[in-house]
Motif scaffolding. Structure first.
Motif, PDB file in Angstrom:
ATOM      1  N   ARG A 108       0.817  -1.213   0.000  1.00 25.83           N
ATOM      2  CA  ARG A 108       0.000   0.000   0.000  1.00 25.83           C
ATOM      3  C   ARG A 108       0.851   1.264   0.000  1.00 25.83           C
ATOM      4  NH1 ARG A 108      -5.947   0.765   0.862  1.00 25.83           N
ATOM      5  NH2 ARG A 108      -6.736  -1.364   0.838  1.00 25.83           N
ATOM      6  N   MET A 109       2.068   1.162   0.512  1.00 25.59           N
ATOM      7  CA  MET A 109       2.829   2.363   0.821  1.00 25.59           C
ATOM      8  C   MET A 109       4.045   2.595  -0.066  1.00 25.59           C
ATOM      9  SD  MET A 109       2.653   2.234   5.004  1.00 25.59           S
ATOM     10  CE  MET A 109       3.248   3.906   5.167  1.00 25.59           C
ATOM     11  N   VAL A 110       4.627   1.515  -0.604  1.00 25.71           N
ATOM     12  CA  VAL A 110       5.857   1.686  -1.385  1.00 25.71           C
ATOM     13  C   VAL A 110       5.886   0.691  -2.538  1.00 25.71           C
ATOM     14  CG1 VAL A 110       7.267   2.604   0.494  1.00 25.71           C
ATOM     15  CG2 VAL A 110       7.117   0.124   0.154  1.00 25.71           C
ATOM     16  N   VAL A 111       6.820   0.935  -3.448  1.00 25.51           N
ATOM     17  CA  VAL A 111       7.053   0.023  -4.549  1.00 25.51           C
ATOM     18  C   VAL A 111       8.545   0.023  -4.850  1.00 25.51           C
ATOM     19  CG1 VAL A 111       6.755   1.752  -6.367  1.00 25.51           C
ATOM     20  CG2 VAL A 111       6.264  -0.660  -6.855  1.00 25.51           C
ATOM     21  N   SER A 112       9.030  -1.111  -5.344  1.00 20.77           N
ATOM     22  CA  SER A 112      10.442  -1.208  -5.721  1.00 20.77           C
ATOM     23  C   SER A 112      10.541  -1.905  -7.070  1.00 20.77           C
ATOM     24  CB  SER A 112      11.213  -2.009  -4.668  1.00 20.77           C
ATOM     25  OG  SER A 112      12.505  -2.328  -5.137  1.00 20.77           O
ATOM     26  N   PRO A 113      11.345  -1.371  -7.982  1.00 25.71           N
ATOM     27  CA  PRO A 113      11.530  -2.055  -9.269  1.00 25.71           C
ATOM     28  C   PRO A 113      12.026  -3.487  -9.100  1.00 25.71           C
ATOM     29  CG  PRO A 113      12.491   0.146  -9.316  1.00 25.71           C
ATOM     30  CD  PRO A 113      12.118  -0.126  -7.891  1.00 25.71           C
ATOM     31  N   LYS A 114      12.743  -3.719  -8.029  1.00 26.42           N
ATOM     32  CA  LYS A 114      13.301  -5.042  -7.785  1.00 26.42           C
ATOM     33  C   LYS A 114      12.211  -6.088  -7.566  1.00 26.42           C
ATOM     34  CE  LYS A 114      16.709  -7.319  -4.780  1.00 26.42           C
ATOM     35  NZ  LYS A 114      17.629  -7.124  -3.626  1.00 26.42           N
ATOM     36  N   PHE A 115      11.095  -5.648  -6.973  1.00 22.98           N
ATOM     37  CA  PHE A 115       9.999  -6.573  -6.680  1.00 22.98           C
ATOM     38  C   PHE A 115       8.672  -6.003  -7.192  1.00 22.98           C
ATOM     39  CE2 PHE A 115      13.160  -7.562  -3.352  1.00 22.98           C
ATOM     40  CZ  PHE A 115      13.290  -8.929  -3.538  1.00 22.98           C
ATOM     41  N   ARG A 116       8.701  -5.452  -8.400  1.00 24.65           N
ATOM     42  CA  ARG A 116       7.480  -4.817  -8.927  1.00 24.65           C
ATOM     43  C   ARG A 116       6.329  -5.806  -9.042  1.00 24.65           C
ATOM     44  NH1 ARG A 116       3.489  -3.074  -9.370  1.00 24.65           N
ATOM     45  NH2 ARG A 116       2.644  -1.339 -10.587  1.00 24.65           N
ATOM     46  N   ASP A 117       6.606  -7.055  -9.402  1.00 24.10           N
ATOM     47  CA  ASP A 117       5.536  -8.035  -9.569  1.00 24.10           C
ATOM     48  C   ASP A 117       4.853  -8.387  -8.252  1.00 24.10           C
ATOM     49  OD1 ASP A 117       6.055  -8.118 -12.247  1.00 24.10           O
ATOM     50  OD2 ASP A 117       7.252  -9.963 -12.175  1.00 24.10           O
ATOM     51  N   GLU A 133      14.013  -4.980   1.402  1.00 20.08           N
ATOM     52  CA  GLU A 133      13.843  -3.953   0.374  1.00 20.08           C
ATOM     53  C   GLU A 133      12.632  -3.070   0.669  1.00 20.08           C
ATOM     54  OE1 GLU A 133      14.353  -1.760  -3.240  1.00 20.08           O
ATOM     55  OE2 GLU A 133      15.680  -2.956  -1.953  1.00 20.08           O
ATOM     56  N   MET A 134      11.549  -3.664   1.156  1.00 20.35           N
ATOM     57  CA  MET A 134      10.350  -2.880   1.454  1.00 20.35           C
ATOM     58  C   MET A 134      10.594  -1.920   2.626  1.00 20.35           C
ATOM     59  SD  MET A 134       8.100  -3.605  -0.797  1.00 20.35           S
ATOM     60  CE  MET A 134       9.528  -3.723  -1.895  1.00 20.35           C
ATOM     61  N   GLY A 163      10.362 -17.893   7.349  1.00 19.10           N
ATOM     62  CA  GLY A 163      11.590 -17.409   7.953  1.00 19.10           C
ATOM     63  C   GLY A 163      12.839 -17.868   7.232  1.00 19.10           C
ATOM     64  N   ALA A 164      12.771 -19.042   6.578  1.00 19.48           N
ATOM     65  CA  ALA A 164      13.944 -19.586   5.900  1.00 19.48           C
ATOM     66  C   ALA A 164      14.051 -19.131   4.451  1.00 19.48           C
ATOM     67  CB  ALA A 164      13.905 -21.112   5.962  1.00 19.48           C
ATOM     68  N   SER A 165      12.989 -18.512   3.936  1.00 18.99           N
ATOM     69  CA  SER A 165      12.961 -18.145   2.524  1.00 18.99           C
ATOM     70  C   SER A 165      13.858 -16.943   2.249  1.00 18.99           C
ATOM     71  CB  SER A 165      11.525 -17.818   2.103  1.00 18.99           C
ATOM     72  OG  SER A 165      11.498 -17.224   0.829  1.00 18.99           O
ATOM     73  N   GLU A 166      14.826 -17.126   1.364  1.00 20.48           N
ATOM     74  CA  GLU A 166      15.717 -16.030   0.995  1.00 20.48           C
ATOM     75  C   GLU A 166      14.973 -14.920   0.265  1.00 20.48           C
ATOM     76  OE1 GLU A 166      18.798 -15.340   1.644  1.00 20.48           O
ATOM     77  OE2 GLU A 166      19.225 -17.162   2.790  1.00 20.48           O
ATOM     78  N   VAL A 167      14.024 -15.300  -0.605  1.00 17.27           N
ATOM     79  CA  VAL A 167      13.317 -14.284  -1.376  1.00 17.27           C
ATOM     80  C   VAL A 167      12.430 -13.436  -0.468  1.00 17.27           C
ATOM     81  CG1 VAL A 167      11.342 -15.769  -2.001  1.00 17.27           C
ATOM     82  CG2 VAL A 167      11.961 -13.836  -3.465  1.00 17.27           C
TER      83      VAL A 167
END
Length: 694
Positions: free
Chosen positions: A172-181, A268-269, A257-261
């Motif tokens: 709702r508050m931000v967006v990043s090109p790295k995670f646009r999808d 990033e958020m 918790g273990a997920s790198e992504v």
């Protein structure tokens, strides 16, 4: 008279506008001169608002404090900072309005009892739990008109913190090109949202309100999970113990918790939040709810996401580490606290669990070993003060809040924020849209509760004269003192019930409704085995029944501060006193019985019946404990009689509620609120008592 102040300081301007309103109301003519605009001389007659210089190595006063003085016809309002000047202006505006002018030569100095005085506001998007309070306020909380009214209210009542809570606020508050999808919103929608939050945050800053953002750590939404290339189930907002049907067989929380992504995405958020909103004061999260693993693993995740993002942003901001549901003091101290300057790191603790309306000096820190492994001399503590007890009826007892605030004042405690997990005081969706409703927002209906917590945490010695003055706009100068008396006695009911019937968390117990998510309506069988609030010296019903048989009640008074007999007496006196006031007001108000007066009157009569209902239920549970010990059937018969009377009071409670309220689906309890819907459950207690066996 002349008003001299800095009009470019938005906090000072807000305070001065309140003074001008008071002067206008009294018909006093004034002219204005702004500091820095031409030659400014100290007026002989007027109000001079000025910031005092802070000399290096010298103390010129405390932050947020103010000095108010009068010499002849000149009023001086002085402070070292803008907040202090604003509070000084608000104080003087109020004194003008209530006729409490300073005498010639009089001077007063005020400083905040608690440095941080905040609100816990659970946002309706990605909320911790779902229900009508959140569903019906989604539009409200994206409306800047609401936020401006709400923030003005906070400033007027000396709050300086608004903490916003969401499980996943990022998309709702931000967006990043790295995670646009991973952001399901379109570019225009994202830009509109960012503009909205920037306007909101800037407006809060203009009123001296710091914005903090809290999350529940690793939670993501199904849409975000899909955008990250993960199964949507990873973002499912289900029970925190749900398992993910995944090929590696990990529990859902451990997988997150273990997920790198997910770790990269959260980092990033958080970074984008800090870069996008310079007005955002600080961040908070926990390493407990929704997380799996040992203390080291959880704190490592916090360091690699939140702490790393703060470092990458280059911002020096406060970080608040919540500690509920975990015991990782050593890891917090060594892994997270060590990453921050001592003035920028806070640990947050649920001071009364979910029930601030219980006892003003809760003892859970001591009972639960809250600070094991924590050096309190080097650690700042913030209390979370949870009101998950009273969402419908007005509440207002200055003496209780004053005692509660004074109990929180400790060297290591820097402040608090209060609010609910299961409710949101936004649009008043509970009240029916009929004649006496003259307000729009729920916080307007419950304004006295907000005034008490904000004002008393700034100045615990605030007197009843102030409360009467604040109540006059709603109840008039004649009846405001009587409404204060009625609210004070009525507001003792819920705390008394909670002390004798205690369950820690909001989803387990909501005293206003007698409901629980775990077991539904709390029956007489639950009350027979009731456990009192721990640590505050309340004797249980079962203990009292045993003590009677041993003729040792008097001897136990030294061990216990409060017995069931004391609670029953309190409930009876509260009902009688509230009823007396309500009847007097009904007889006197006449055509003035409208708006808040009419609404509050219904609440007072409802509290009378609520108090008597619980008194009867407690008496019945005591009688059944006596029967359990003696097998004398007269005790069971008396329990049946008490529960029959309890049903009468519940029916009356439902009548007063239904005069001006409508049902809603509760978030944490997962039941529909509305007393008439549970009348059969109340009547079922009678049969349970008849069939009660040892």
């Amino acid at each position: 008279m002349k008003l001299v102040y800095d009009h470019q300081d938005e906090m000072v301007l807000f305070g001065m506008n309140q003074i001008k309103k008071s002067l206008d109301a009294k018909g006093q003519f004034f002219v204005e001169q702004y500091n820095g605009k031409g030659l400014v001389l100290t007026p002989e007659r007027g109000i001079l608002v000025q910031k005092l210089p802070v000399k290096k190595g010298e103390s010129s006063g405390e932050e947020q404090a103010f000095r108010l003085s009068r010499q002849g016809e000149l009023i001086r309002i002085e402070s070292i900072d803008s907040r202090g000047l604003m509070y000084g202006c608000l104080e003087y505006a109020e004194r003008l309005a209530r006729g409490a002018e300073l005498a010639d030569g009089e001077e007063m100095y005020r400083k905040p009892a608690m440095r941080l005085r905040g609100i816990k506001f659970n946002l309706p998007y990605a909320p911790f739990d779902s229900g009508d309070p959140f569903v019906l306020n989604e539009g409200t909380c994206m409306d800047i008109v609401f936020w401006k009214a709400y923030i003005d209210m906070l400033a007027l009542n000396r709050y300086n913190c608004l903490s916003l809570w969401s499980e996943h606020p990022y998309d709702r508050m931000v967006v990043s090109p790295k995670f646009r999808d991973a952001n399901p919103y379109s570019d225009p929608e994202i830009n509109q949202n960012i503009r909205f939050f920037r306007e909101m945050f800037r407006y809060a800053a203009s009123r001296g309100i710091d914005i903090y953002l809290f999350t529940w750590n690793i939670r993501i939404t199904p849409e975000v999970a899909r955008g990250l290339g993960l199964p949507e189930a990873v973002g499912d907002f289900g029970n925190m113990y749900d398992n993910l049907i995944h090929r590696v067989g990990y529990p859902l929380n451990r997988f997150r918790g273990a997920s790198e992504v997910i770790r990269d995405y959260i980092r990033e958020m958080v970074l984008q939040l800090l870069l996008t909103y310079p007005e955002l004061k600080g961040l908070g999260t926990s390493a407990s709810e929704w997380m799996d693993g040992n203390g080291y693993e959880r704190e490592k995740w916090i360091v690699e996401t939140y702490v790393e993002a703060i470092k990458q942003s280059g911002r020096d901001i406060p970080f608040i580490h919540r500690t509920n549901m975990q015991n990782a003091g050593k890891e917090i101290k060594e892994m997270v606290q060590s990453q921050f300057d001592s003035n920028q790191f806070y640990i947050s603790w649920k001071y009364s669990n979910a029930h601030c309306y219980s006892h003003p000096e809760p003892q859970f820190e001591r009972l639960w070993g809250a600070w094991e492994g924590i050096d309190l001399e080097k650690t700042n503590i913030l209390y979370t003060v949870r009101n998950d007890d009273v969402f419908t009826h007005r509440w207002g007892d200055p003496d209780y809040v004053r005692a509660y605030v004074k109990g929180m004042i400790k060297p290591h405690v820097k402040g608090f924020y209060w609010g609910a997990d299961g409710y949101l005081w936004g649009n008043d969706f509970q009240h029916v849209e009929h004649g006496h409703k003259t307000w729009k927002y729920d916080f307007e209906r419950h304004i006295f509760q907000f005034q008490l917590w904000g004002r008393l945490s700034y100045d615990p010695e605030t007197s009843d004269d102030v409360w009467v003055h604040l109540l006059k706009p709603h109840y008039g100068p004649v009846h405001a003192p009587l409404f204060l008396e009625g609210l004070r006695s009525a507001s003792s009911v819920i705390p008394a019930v909670n002390r004798l019937f205690w369950i820690d968390y909001d989803f387990q117990w909501h005293a206003e409704s007698c409901l629980s998510e775990v077991s539904g309506f709390k029956t007489i069988l639950d009350f027979v085995n009731a456990v009192p609030m721990p640590g505050v010296g309340v004797m249980s019903i079962a203990e009292y029944a045993k003590a009677e048989r041993g003729d040792s009640v008097e001897g136990l008074l030294e061990e216990y501060r409060e017995t069931p007999a004391d609670i029953l007496k309190l409930l009876q006196e509260a009902a009688d006193q509230t009823e007396r006031v309500a009847i007097q007001l009904s007889n006197e108000l006449g055509e003035l019985c409208c708006s808040h007066a009419a609404c509050t009157l219904h609440d007072l009569f409802a509290y009378v019946e609520m108090s008597r209902y619980y008194a009867c239920k407690f008496k019945a549970s005591l009688e059944l404990n006596r029967f359990r010990l003696s097998e004398h059937t007269e005790h069971k018969a008396e329990a049946v009689t008490q529960l029959e009377q309890a049903a009468v009071h519940w029916e009356k409670l439902g009548h007063y509620w239904s005069l001006h309220n409508k049902p809603y689906f509760m978030a944490r309890v997962k039941r529909t609120f509305g007393y008439p819907y549970y009348l059969e459950d109340v009547r079922a207690d009678i049969e349970l008592a008849r069939r009660f066996e040892k």
